[in-house]
Design an enzyme around this catalytic site. Structure first.
Site, PDB file in Angstrom:
ATOM      1  N   CYS A  95     -31.336  24.847 -45.276  1.00 45.69           N
ATOM      2  CA  CYS A  95     -32.636  24.353 -45.740  1.00 45.69           C
ATOM      3  C   CYS A  95     -33.296  23.409 -44.742  1.00 45.69           C
ATOM      4  O   CYS A  95     -34.510  23.481 -44.511  1.00 45.69           O
ATOM      5  CB  CYS A  95     -32.515  23.697 -47.108  1.00 45.69           C
TER       6      CYS A  95
ATOM      7  N   ASP B  76     -40.689  24.425 -50.561  1.00 45.33           N
ATOM      8  CA  ASP B  76     -39.244  24.483 -50.800  1.00 45.33           C
ATOM      9  C   ASP B  76     -38.596  25.556 -49.915  1.00 45.33           C
ATOM     10  O   ASP B  76     -38.849  26.752 -50.081  1.00 45.33           O
ATOM     11  CB  ASP B  76     -38.984  24.807 -52.273  1.00 45.33           C
TER      12      ASP B  76
ATOM     13  N   HIS C 129     -35.603  26.602 -50.015  1.00 46.04           N
ATOM     14  CA  HIS C 129     -34.496  27.271 -50.686  1.00 46.04           C
ATOM     15  C   HIS C 129     -34.884  28.629 -51.279  1.00 46.04           C
ATOM     16  O   HIS C 129     -34.027  29.332 -51.822  1.00 46.04           O
ATOM     17  CB  HIS C 129     -33.943  26.360 -51.799  1.00 46.04           C
TER      18      HIS C 129
END
EC number: 3.4.22.-
Length: 466
Positions: free
Chosen positions: A299, A423, A425
């Site tokens: 990440c 994000d 992820h």
């Protein structure tokens, strides 16, 4: 020529004209006037009655220099230019005008792509062919001139005004190309002039600049300095590097990455709050892209890639966005990691992101330390100031997670804050609706952060260059 927020249509006219001339002595004084004469002949050609505009994905033809004629009887010189849209087929098979009405949210001006043609058949005259014998040695110079002219208007502007404006734009571009060709030629060696469009602050708007192919941005510093003075641009950030070129709304990005998904979000409903957002363009980098399975460990690498893409697309660097391996190697090169780190699946954090930005891009960063996540709610002023002054994406790492902060909505009165989060992820495809609807790019409250974990924020700083 100005593209403002009220602009409805961008007319974009492209063509390849052939530049051809004979030079008796490429280094002689006469050669410059020969080159200029060739450009003047081209300008006369595009001002003649033989010029034809064809509208892409449409049967429409327009003769702009014959008192205005079109292949569609209902279109006259007084017609609103927006009337053209009904004759252009859109990707879904309908007209651009009807598809425009179906859009829920206007994503930008409509682009009308056009091509420049010439009628080559004329009534036969009584002239006889003539032959000229030249006994001296001559240099024949031929090269393509890639014309790319733009004109931005409101839909109610008349077609006559649009056509006149495009013809003027062609002549202006040819004159600018002549200047650049003369500046960079060496004898009979010519560099092809290339047009680039840049969206500058008002009142300049959408502006076209001609650069020579083969002359890198690093050798155009003086040219950019002159243009910054001409358009009264700030002298601390790039506006006119090739990477800053305007991206037309109808053109797809060839690398497959989504750009700026946050612009499709509605702002949070927060009383007295102001928005402080990332400035410019970035690519969304996340898990599982580039055929790299980094689910569960990559990440921070992806957040770093998003930041690197921002510096690349703002023209600060010309280097490609680094891969995971290149990021790891950079940390080894500076002595931060052991050689066995390269090729591993080990995490990195905000400090490593700071190190890599400096090593690979020459970019410095500030680090903000937060002892526990609950304190992030009090950092509105610092983050607002960062996005106002630097405007770069911020990497934040805490616990075992990393995210990218793209902006804040912050009320100076109440202190309330919302964070615009990208994000890394996400593991799916480049589906904008899924990414925005499911919150992979979205506004989050202070409760989003682990209230008891400590966080480090990496705030990249803009280099002061043009």
């Amino acid at each position: 020529m100005v593209l403002s927020e009220e602009c409805d249509i961008i007319f974009r006219l492209k063509a390849i004209l052939e530049f051809a001339c004979q030079l008796d002595n490429p280094n002689g004084a006469q050669s410059q006037s020969t080159i200029s004469k060739t450009f003047q002949d081209l300008q006369s050609k595009v001002s003649s009655k033989n010029i034809v505009f064809t509208v892409c994905n449409s049967p429409l033809l327009i003769w702009p220099n014959t008192g205005f004629q079109s292949s569609v009887e209902s279109l006259t010189e007084a017609s609103a230019c927006g009337d053209i849209l009904q004759y252009i087929e859109s990707d879904d098979g309908g007209s651009k005008k009807s598809s425009k009405k179906r859009e829920k949210k206007k994503s930008g001006p409509t682009v009308v792509n056009m091509k420049l043609l010439f009628e080559v058949t004329e009534p036969a005259g009584n002239e006889a062919p003539s032959l000229i014998q030249v006994s001296t040695q001559q240099h024949c110079v031929k090269m393509p001139l890639p014309l790319d002219c733009v004109l931005s208007v409101n839909t109610d502007e008349s077609l006559s005004t649009v056509c006149t404006g495009l013809v003027k734009a062609i002549n202006k571009q040819l004159a600018d190309m002549e200047e650049v060709v003369l500046q960079y030629r060496k004898g009979s060696s010519f560099l092809v002039p290339q047009p680039f469009h840049f969206q500058l602050p008002e009142p300049a708007g959408l502006t076209t600049v001609i650069y020579s192919a083969g002359v890198p941005d690093s050798q155009l510093q003086a040219v950019r300095e002159d243009l910054h003075r001409k358009f009264k641009l700030p002298s601390d950030r790039p506006y006119l590097r090739r990477a800053n070129a305007f991206h037309f709304p109808d053109a797809a990005y060839k690398d497959g990455y989504l750009r700026n998904p946050h612009i499709h979000l509605n702002p949070p409903n927060l009383e007295d709050a102001k928005l402080y957002l990332v400035q410019g363009v970035y690519s969304y980098h996340h898990y599982m892209q580039d055929r790299v399975d980094d689910d569960g460990w990559g990440c921070a690498y992806r957040s770093l890639q998003t930041i690197c893409s921002w510096f690349q697309q703002q023209g600060y660097v010309e280097t490609a966005v680094p891969t995971h391996t290149q990021i790891q190697q950079a940390l080894v090169d500076v002595g931060d990691k052991e050689p066995r780190f390269v090729g591993s699946r080990q995490w990195i954090g905000s400090i490593e992101v700071q190190v890599v930005l400096n090593q690979l891009l020459g970019v410095t960063s500030k680090i903000m330390f937060v002892s526990q996540g609950s304190e992030l709610a009090t950092k509105g002023r610092e983050l607002a100031n960062h996005f106002q002054t630097e405007g770069t994406p911020v990497m934040i790492g805490g616990g075992v997670l990393a995210h990218t902060i793209l902006g804040v909505a912050w009320s100076e009165t109440s202190g309330e804050i919302r964070f615009l989060i990208l994000d890394p992820h996400y593991t799916g495809g480049e589906d904008l609706q899924t990414i925005t609807d499911k919150g992979w790019c979205g506004w989050k409250g202070p409760e989003f952060w682990d209230q008891n974990a400590y966080y480090n924020l990496c705030l990249p700083q803009r280099p002061k260059i043009i």
